[in-house]
Each structure stands twice: as structure tokens, then as C-alpha cells.
Design an enzyme around this catalytic site. Structure first.
Site: not given
Ligand code: SIN
Length: 285
Positions: A107, A109, A256, A271
């Protein structure tokens, strides 16, 4: 660390994780404000590598947010409306009891937003005792460039719908806010505002369908693009976390996937994301 070390940036050293995507930055302390020269080098390195990894950072929440704020306005995650916590932080916590781990699928973000986050800065402080818990990244410049010219031209005219209900209700079973989670349209091929390069801008997390096509056509097209992203190793880079690593990624040109391979062990991070100041622009502008 493997990869090519480049000295193109005078403020720090950069070692690539792959030839085209992701690099480790050595020699930058993110806990205090960056100088103008460091900021300029950071912007250049970020445009060059899209994903930057900073090891051994000692960041409290204020410092983490201050770093994000140095890039732009902080984004508030749509699922935070119901969470009793700092709205500017997304807690990424996975334990043995977690029903899911955030981001455990390819995905970009929050592309359901009208102004999706351009940047995300994830600071991981606890890594699984058993190893694992890496994050995979995929290069959407290269994904576009690997398509045939007829497919590139065809996709350049299309618009896709990105729907927050797909992950937040469908996968995470969260209760939507009044009026529902955001749902917005973005071009299938977007132009990165800094580099001017074209990117493939659909993702399996949020993109529900392509406008103006029959459902089956849209499904077949999206599934083949999602398969290509997931199954083409050349597109990928893998970040192996250590405690106190911050990774900054550019959502405008990458996807990612958090790998949940460590159950019943735990992983913890926070985050902070930064809103784009413009909607994703298509090829026609
Ligand atoms: C995310 O921001 O999608 C999570 C990524 C992660 O936990 O590695």
C-alpha cells in the site's frame, strides 16, 4: 550494510540498499533542528532514493514531530478520530494478541485522502526478539518505466477511486466515523511534483476501482498491476529495522509492506506523516 556509498551530499554519507531505491544515511542527528545545508542535502537525497534510513536516533515524540514538521504540515490519520491519543502520531504496535499489524499488505499511506501524506517517518524502538519485522518498499517510478509504452499511454488517461473503507473497515474492522472514511479520486499515472518523473499511482490497500470501466475490466487491470508490484523483486528494497531506526519514505513514488513474520513476538514504533501540499497530479497537470 551493503550497497554503493556516495559522497554526493556534503552533510552526510549515503549508502544505497539497492541501485535505485532506499539508502542509509550516516552522520545526521535528527533529534535537533537541521541546518539549511543539511536540509538541502536531505531533500536531495530523499529525491534521489525515495526511502532514507537513519540508524541510532534518540528521538522523543516532540523531536520526531519536529523532524516531520521540518518537511511540512503533520497529517492526522483518519483512524485516529476514535483513538484516545495524540492525533499526530500513528502507533504501530504489534503483540501476540494483535488481530492485525498495520500495513501488512502492499500500500501507499492513506491515498483515500484528498491530500494524502507525501512523507511518512516511522521510528521503530522495539524489534521482534526472534528477528523479522522488516518493511519492504517498492519503487513506483520503476514500476511505471517497466510497463510497455502502449500500457503507459492507456493508463495515463485513467482515474482511480481510493477508498478508506477498504483497509479500515474491510481489513481492520474499525467503526467508520460519521459520513464514512475518506474516498477520493487520483490519476492512475501521477507526476512527482519534485522530480517531474511519472509514477504508477494505484495500490492494493486503497484503490477500489478505475472510473469509467466495467467492474470486471477494472478488477482485471488493477489485479494485474498489483501482481506486478508484489511479484517483481527488481522493484523492491527491504529495510531491516534495529531499535531506534527512523525510516523516512516518499509516499508519492513508493509503496510499502510491513512483514508480520514474528508472531507471537512484539514490535513497536510510532509514525508521523506529512501532508502533501497538492493533490497527486496527472500527466495532463
Ligand atoms: C505502515 O506505515 O504501513 C507500517 C509500516 C511498518 O510497520 O513497517
Amino acid at each position: 550494510m551493503s550497497g554503493m556509498t556516495t559522497t554526493d551530499y556534503s552533510s552526510f554519507q549515503v549508502t544505497s540498499l539497492t541501485p535505485h531505491l532506499a539508502a542509509e544515511v550516516d552522520g545526521l542527528d535528527l533529534s535537533s533542528p537541521l541546518s539549511a545545508a543539511e536540509q538541502a542535502d536531505l531533500q536531495r537525497a530523499w529525491a534521489d532514493w525515495s526511502v532514507l534510513v537513519f540508524r541510532d536516533q534518540q528521538l522523543d515524540r516532540d523531536a520526531h514531530k519536529a523532524f516531520a514538521r521540518s518537511l511540512g504540515e503533520i497529517h492526522v490519520h483518519p483512524m485516529n478520530y476514535a483513538r484516545n491519543q495524540d492525533p499526530e502520531l500513528l502507533i504501530v504496535k504489534t503483540t501476540a494478541d494483535s488481530p492485525y499489524t498495520a500495513g501488512d499488505a502492499w500500500h501507499t499511506d492513506v491515498t483515500c485522502d484528498e491530500f494524502p501524506p507525501m512523507a511518512s517517518a516511522l521510528y521503530i524502538t522495539e524489534t521482534p526478539a526472534c528477528g523479522g519485522g522488516d518493511t519492504l518498499y517498492a519503487d513506483m517510478y520503476l514500476a511505471y518505466e517497466m510497463l510497455s509504452p502502449p500500457m503507459q499511454s492507456f493508463l495515463e488517461g485513467l482515474t482511480a477511486v481510493h477508498d478508506g473503507a477498504l483497509p479500515y473497515v474491510g481489513a481492520y474492522k474499525s467503526m467508520p466515523p460519521e459520513g464514512g472514511y475518506p474516498r477520493n479520486e487520483h490519476p492512475v499515472i501521477a507526476v512527482h511534483p519534485t522530480t517531474g518523473r511519472k509514477v504508477l499511482y494505484v495500490n492494493s490497500g486503497f484503490t477500489s476501482h478505475i472510473k469509467g470501466m466495467h467492474r470486471w475490466e477494472s478488477r482485471a487491470l488493477l489485479d494485474s498491476l498489483f501482481d506486478m508490484i508484489a511479484t517483481t523483486p527488481r522493484l523492491h528494497a527491504r529495510v531491516e529495522w534495529e531499535p531506534n531506526t527512523l525510516t523516512l519514505w516518499d509516499n508519492r513514488c513508493t509503496q510499502h509492506h510491513a512483514v508480520w513474520d514474528y508472531h507471537p513476538n512484539s514490535r513497536y514504533g510510532e509514525r508521523v506523516s506529512v501532508i502533501a501540499d497538492a493533490r497527486p497530479a496527472g500527466v495532463a497537470g
